[in-house]
Design an enzyme around this catalytic site. Structure first.
Site, PDB file in Angstrom:
ATOM      1  N   GLY A  96     -12.302   4.969  -8.540  1.00  0.00           N
ATOM      2  CA  GLY A  96     -10.927   5.476  -8.407  1.00  0.00           C
ATOM      3  C   GLY A  96     -10.874   6.985  -8.356  1.00  0.00           C
ATOM      4  O   GLY A  96      -9.865   7.570  -7.952  1.00  0.00           O
ATOM      5  N   ARG A  97     -11.958   7.606  -8.819  1.00  0.00           N
ATOM      6  CA  ARG A  97     -11.971   9.084  -8.795  1.00  0.00           C
ATOM      7  C   ARG A  97     -13.384   9.607  -8.610  1.00  0.00           C
ATOM      8  O   ARG A  97     -13.731  10.670  -9.106  1.00  0.00           O
ATOM      9  CB  ARG A  97     -11.362   9.651 -10.068  1.00  0.00           C
ATOM     10  CG  ARG A  97     -12.027   9.168 -11.346  1.00  0.00           C
ATOM     11  CD  ARG A  97     -11.578  10.041 -12.479  1.00  0.00           C
ATOM     12  NE  ARG A  97     -12.029   9.537 -13.758  1.00  0.00           N
ATOM     13  CZ  ARG A  97     -11.867  10.183 -14.891  1.00  0.00           C
ATOM     14  NH1 ARG A  97     -11.273  11.352 -14.900  1.00  0.00           N
ATOM     15  NH2 ARG A  97     -12.290   9.682 -16.020  1.00  0.00           N
ATOM     16  N   ASP A 129      -4.690   9.669 -10.435  1.00  0.00           N
ATOM     17  CA  ASP A 129      -4.622  10.812  -9.516  1.00  0.00           C
ATOM     18  C   ASP A 129      -5.980  11.138  -8.901  1.00  0.00           C
ATOM     19  O   ASP A 129      -6.094  12.071  -8.103  1.00  0.00           O
ATOM     20  CB  ASP A 129      -4.051  12.043 -10.238  1.00  0.00           C
ATOM     21  CG  ASP A 129      -4.861  12.433 -11.468  1.00  0.00           C
ATOM     22  OD1 ASP A 129      -5.948  11.852 -11.679  1.00  0.00           O
ATOM     23  OD2 ASP A 129      -4.408  13.306 -12.216  1.00  0.00           O
ATOM     24  N   GLY A 130      -7.004  10.414  -9.296  1.00  0.00           N
ATOM     25  CA  GLY A 130      -8.331  10.632  -8.712  1.00  0.00           C
ATOM     26  C   GLY A 130      -9.049  11.854  -9.269  1.00  0.00           C
ATOM     27  O   GLY A 130     -10.112  12.223  -8.787  1.00  0.00           O
ATOM     28  N   ARG A 180     -22.817  13.377 -11.060  1.00  0.00           N
ATOM     29  CA  ARG A 180     -23.555  12.398 -11.860  1.00  0.00           C
ATOM     30  C   ARG A 180     -24.748  11.873 -11.066  1.00  0.00           C
ATOM     31  O   ARG A 180     -24.652  11.646  -9.857  1.00  0.00           O
ATOM     32  CB  ARG A 180     -22.604  11.264 -12.220  1.00  0.00           C
ATOM     33  CG  ARG A 180     -23.230  10.140 -12.991  1.00  0.00           C
ATOM     34  CD  ARG A 180     -22.211   9.372 -13.774  1.00  0.00           C
ATOM     35  NE  ARG A 180     -21.430   8.474 -12.942  1.00  0.00           N
ATOM     36  CZ  ARG A 180     -20.468   7.678 -13.424  1.00  0.00           C
ATOM     37  NH1 ARG A 180     -20.162   7.698 -14.704  1.00  0.00           N
ATOM     38  NH2 ARG A 180     -19.783   6.894 -12.632  1.00  0.00           N
ATOM     39  N   ARG A 187     -23.179  -2.235 -10.653  1.00  0.00           N
ATOM     40  CA  ARG A 187     -22.645  -2.661 -11.946  1.00  0.00           C
ATOM     41  C   ARG A 187     -22.531  -4.176 -11.980  1.00  0.00           C
ATOM     42  O   ARG A 187     -22.509  -4.819 -10.916  1.00  0.00           O
ATOM     43  CB  ARG A 187     -21.219  -2.086 -12.143  1.00  0.00           C
ATOM     44  CG  ARG A 187     -21.137  -0.579 -11.971  1.00  0.00           C
ATOM     45  CD  ARG A 187     -19.732  -0.168 -11.477  1.00  0.00           C
ATOM     46  NE  ARG A 187     -19.680   1.257 -11.145  1.00  0.00           N
ATOM     47  CZ  ARG A 187     -19.269   2.206 -11.986  1.00  0.00           C
ATOM     48  NH1 ARG A 187     -18.827   1.872 -13.178  1.00  0.00           N
ATOM     49  NH2 ARG A 187     -19.276   3.462 -11.623  1.00  0.00           N
ATOM     50  N   ASP A 256     -17.429  -3.588 -15.716  1.00  0.00           N
ATOM     51  CA  ASP A 256     -17.599  -2.556 -14.686  1.00  0.00           C
ATOM     52  C   ASP A 256     -18.361  -1.357 -15.240  1.00  0.00           C
ATOM     53  O   ASP A 256     -18.820  -0.508 -14.469  1.00  0.00           O
ATOM     54  CB  ASP A 256     -16.242  -2.101 -14.140  1.00  0.00           C
ATOM     55  CG  ASP A 256     -15.275  -1.729 -15.246  1.00  0.00           C
ATOM     56  OD1 ASP A 256     -14.960  -2.608 -16.069  1.00  0.00           O
ATOM     57  OD2 ASP A 256     -14.847  -0.568 -15.306  1.00  0.00           O
ATOM     58  N   ASN A 257     -18.492  -1.280 -16.547  1.00  0.00           N
ATOM     59  CA  ASN A 257     -19.218  -0.166 -17.153  1.00  0.00           C
ATOM     60  C   ASN A 257     -20.597  -0.592 -17.633  1.00  0.00           C
ATOM     61  O   ASN A 257     -21.190   0.063 -18.490  1.00  0.00           O
ATOM     62  CB  ASN A 257     -18.418   0.421 -18.310  1.00  0.00           C
ATOM     63  CG  ASN A 257     -17.160   1.116 -17.822  1.00  0.00           C
ATOM     64  OD1 ASN A 257     -17.096   1.548 -16.676  1.00  0.00           O
ATOM     65  ND2 ASN A 257     -16.161   1.212 -18.678  1.00  0.00           N
ATOM     66  N   ASP A 266     -20.800   5.712 -17.868  1.00  0.00           N
ATOM     67  CA  ASP A 266     -19.381   5.913 -18.175  1.00  0.00           C
ATOM     68  C   ASP A 266     -19.127   6.358 -19.609  1.00  0.00           C
ATOM     69  O   ASP A 266     -18.781   5.574 -20.479  1.00  0.00           O
ATOM     70  CB  ASP A 266     -18.546   4.675 -17.809  1.00  0.00           C
ATOM     71  CG  ASP A 266     -18.096   4.768 -16.360  1.00  0.00           C
ATOM     72  OD1 ASP A 266     -18.474   5.750 -15.699  1.00  0.00           O
ATOM     73  OD2 ASP A 266     -17.376   3.883 -15.897  1.00  0.00           O
TER      74      ASP A 266
HETATM   75  P1  AMP Z   1     -13.293   3.794 -16.751  1.00  0.00           P
HETATM   76  O1  AMP Z   1     -12.494   3.380 -17.927  1.00  0.00           O
HETATM   77  O2  AMP Z   1     -13.639   5.248 -16.714  1.00  0.00           O
HETATM   78  O3  AMP Z   1     -14.479   2.922 -16.527  1.00  0.00           O
HETATM   79  O4  AMP Z   1     -12.345   3.600 -15.473  1.00  0.00           O
HETATM   80  C1  AMP Z   1     -11.834   2.354 -15.082  1.00  0.00           C
HETATM   81  C2  AMP Z   1     -11.305   2.461 -13.696  1.00  0.00           C
HETATM   82  O5  AMP Z   1     -10.255   3.421 -13.618  1.00  0.00           O
HETATM   83  C3  AMP Z   1     -12.329   2.866 -12.658  1.00  0.00           C
HETATM   84  O6  AMP Z   1     -12.046   2.152 -11.487  1.00  0.00           O
HETATM   85  C4  AMP Z   1     -12.062   4.344 -12.495  1.00  0.00           C
HETATM   86  O7  AMP Z   1     -12.497   4.834 -11.257  1.00  0.00           O
HETATM   87  C5  AMP Z   1     -10.552   4.388 -12.623  1.00  0.00           C
HETATM   88  N1  AMP Z   1     -10.022   5.695 -13.038  1.00  0.00           N
HETATM   89  C6  AMP Z   1     -10.181   6.309 -14.236  1.00  0.00           C
HETATM   90  N2  AMP Z   1      -9.535   7.491 -14.243  1.00  0.00           N
HETATM   91  C7  AMP Z   1      -8.950   7.631 -13.029  1.00  0.00           C
HETATM   92  C8  AMP Z   1      -8.137   8.636 -12.403  1.00  0.00           C
HETATM   93  N3  AMP Z   1      -7.774   9.752 -13.036  1.00  0.00           N
HETATM   94  N4  AMP Z   1      -7.731   8.409 -11.140  1.00  0.00           N
HETATM   95  C9  AMP Z   1      -8.076   7.297 -10.471  1.00  0.00           C
HETATM   96  N5  AMP Z   1      -8.822   6.323 -10.999  1.00  0.00           N
HETATM   97  C10 AMP Z   1      -9.258   6.479 -12.260  1.00  0.00           C
HETATM   98 MG    MG Z   2     -15.978   2.901 -15.423  1.00  0.00          MG
END
Ligand code: AMP
Ligand code: MG
Length: 491
Positions: A96-97, A129-130, A180, A187, A256-257, A266
């Site tokens: 997502g980002r 917001d990515g 990274r 995953r 996913d992590n 992550d």
């Molecule tokens: P995480 O908890 O970091 O593993 O993130 C879970 C999901 O949320 C993943 O698909 C990330 O890419 C997405 N994500 C986390 N933060 C953001 C952000 N600020 N904008 C877009 N996607 C996000």
């Molecule tokens: Mg993640």
């Protein structure tokens, strides 16, 4: 120096094998351009091992690559699609980002994903917001590098740049991008995605790709997909045991992590435990303690069962046979984990050989540490140097009895005690990234643009088993606080 020369000199040597997989596995897109990138930190030893030129990386063109403003020759940015069980609930996710810009082939011929995290919106951004902010990206840098130095498989951090843009969170914060480095970003959730929305043919393509990339000796095996499952189980059992042995709490062990390579990935709400308590949770959203320290092994097994489910169509043509194979493989996890953990605990106590009662000796110590709120890292450190300070635990007769038992146990092995203590030094870190020290480094960096606190901290964290004088200061506990330490996701 021409632009092209500058980039070639940086040593980027990309392949893009993932981008040759079926189109549904990813989306092609470029990072969002940023206003004015500034390099905050560059991991020089890592850059060198990747075959990169540190000086070129720090140049205007070099930094632009870390900011996503310049795509080096050979790079092909993609956002990877994946799904995942988040706190037990299945959902569609994806980068997502983040963008995978390519796979760096090192001078030794190894392949590493180079990913920009915080590089803008992707088709998988959902409401996000990515973007990423400086504090959390530096936090990932510090903790992932500390994990690496502790000998724990992990993604690494090559660089952090600020973007020159301000990002709205609870307040306005400096935008940043982390570069990274990972053996891959495959995953459990990648397999879940293809299993749910792809064809069996695509699933097979993904599994074959994974085998080629991470588990090369599958040629001779009878059932390569069962081999894949078993190898992933093995790697995760070893990894989670290593986490437990240093008191690392991942905080958000969603599927996913969890990587297929067996690397930690992550670093959102993760943190290290101070006082030993299996119930320890730091993540603000983990209200029920699903991902508490003591639950990590069983959560890993649960995640691996989700992985096994995705492989069923490949394991056997007959579904009930496939389920049987998967169940058998999963049932090995506990034993594998336990064996790794026990070996690690023996090492932490200077025990070379195996005796049946070792586990009760270990459990005896841990339960006293829990009862008296003893610091996990420092208790083992005190035992390592036989310096029993004036702590509640060490003043009890209960401990004195345990200590006698332990000393007698050490006496029952061939190796002299000096060897045991040396063994303990190699297995008990003098330093972990303690939460208050991490916060102190981040505060100086984010609020005062003072990166020296972080630099000193990273230096000390880079050799946790050295047991040098400069580490002592970092081993001290945080001052007592009424407010428990809290960590956050996706910041
Ligand atoms: P995480 O908890 O970091 O593993 O993130 C879970 C999901 O949320 C993943 O698909 C990330 O890419 C997405 N994500 C986390 N933060 C953001 C952000 N600020 N904008 C877009 N996607 C996000
Ligand atoms: Mg993640």
């Amino acid at each position: 120096m021409t632009e092209k020369n500058a980039i070639i000199e940086a040593g980027w040597n990309f392949d893009n094998s993932y981008a040759r997989l079926p189109k549904s596995f990813f989306s092609n897109l470029n990072p969002e351009p940023v206003r004015s990138p500034t390099l905050i930190i560059l991991n020089n030893p890592l850059a060198t091992s990747l075959g990169l030129n540190n000086k070129a990386l720090q140049s205007y063109n070099g930094v632009a690559v870390f900011a996503g403003s310049r795509i080096p020759e050979g790079a092909l940015p993609i956002a990877q699609a994946y799904a995942g069980h988040q706190f037990g609930y299945f959902t569609m996710l994806g980068d997502g980002r983040a963008l995978l810009i390519g796979e760096q082939i090192t001078p030794l011929g190894e392949r590493f994903d180079i990913q920009l995290k915080g590089s803008g919106k992707t088709p998988y951004s959902r409401q996000g917001d990515g973007l990423a902010t400086l504090g959390p990206m530096l936090r990932e840098y510090i903790i992932s590098e500390a994990m690496h130095a502790l000998g724990i498989p992990t993604t690494r951090s090559l660089a952090v740049v600020t973007t020159g843009e301000s990002i709205t969170r609870e307040s306005d914060l400096p935008g940043a991008i982390l570069t990274r480095v990972a053996a891959s970003h495959l995953r459990v959730g990648t397999f879940q995605y293809v299993s749910k929305w792809g064809t069996v043919e695509e699933l097979k393509t993904l599994a074959d790709y994974t085998l080629e990339r991470h588990f090369q000796d599958f040629d001779a095996v009878e059932n390569r997909y069962l081999f894949l499952l078993k190898e992933v189980i093995k790697r995760q059992a070893a990894l989670i045991a290593k986490w437990q042995l240093v008191g690392f709490i991942h905080g958000v062990m969603n599927t996913d992590n969890m990587t297929i390579s067996g690397e930690t990935i992550d670093y959102g709400p993760c943190a290290f435990m101070d006082a030993y308590d299996p119930k320890t949770v730091f993540s603000s959203i983990d209200i029920h303690g699903r991902y508490a320290y003591g639950n990590q092994p069983q959560i890993a097994a649960w995640n691996l069962a989700r992985f096994a489910e995705t492989l069923l169509p490949l394991l056997h043509v007959n579904k009930s046979q496939a389920i049987k194979l998967a169940e058998n493989a999963i049932s090995d996890f506990n034993e594998l984990y336990h064996r790794n953990w026990l070996a690690g605990m023996r090492a932490k106590l200077g025990i070379f050989n195996e005796e049946l009662q070792d586990e009760s000796l270990i459990e005896g110590l841990l339960s006293m540490m829990n009862k008296y709120g003893s610091d996990y890292t420092n208790t083992f450190l005190s035992l390592t140097f036989d310096k029993l300070e004036d702590t509640t635990l060490f003043n009890t007769t209960e401990f004195a009895q345990w200590y006698e038992l332990w000393q007698t146990r050490l006496g029952r092995q061939q190796e002299p005690k000096a060897s045991s203590y040396q063994f303990m030094q190699n297995n008990n870190p003098a330093i972990i990234p303690r939460n208050h020290r991490v916060e102190e480094a981040l505060e100086a960096a984010v609020k005062q643009s003072d990166y020296s606190v972080m630099a000193r901290f990273l230096d000390v964290l880079s050799s946790p088993y050295e047991h040098s004088a400069k580490q002592a200061d970092y081993a001290t506990l945080p001052p007592p606080s009424t407010c428990p330490y809290r960590t956050f996701c996706g910041t």
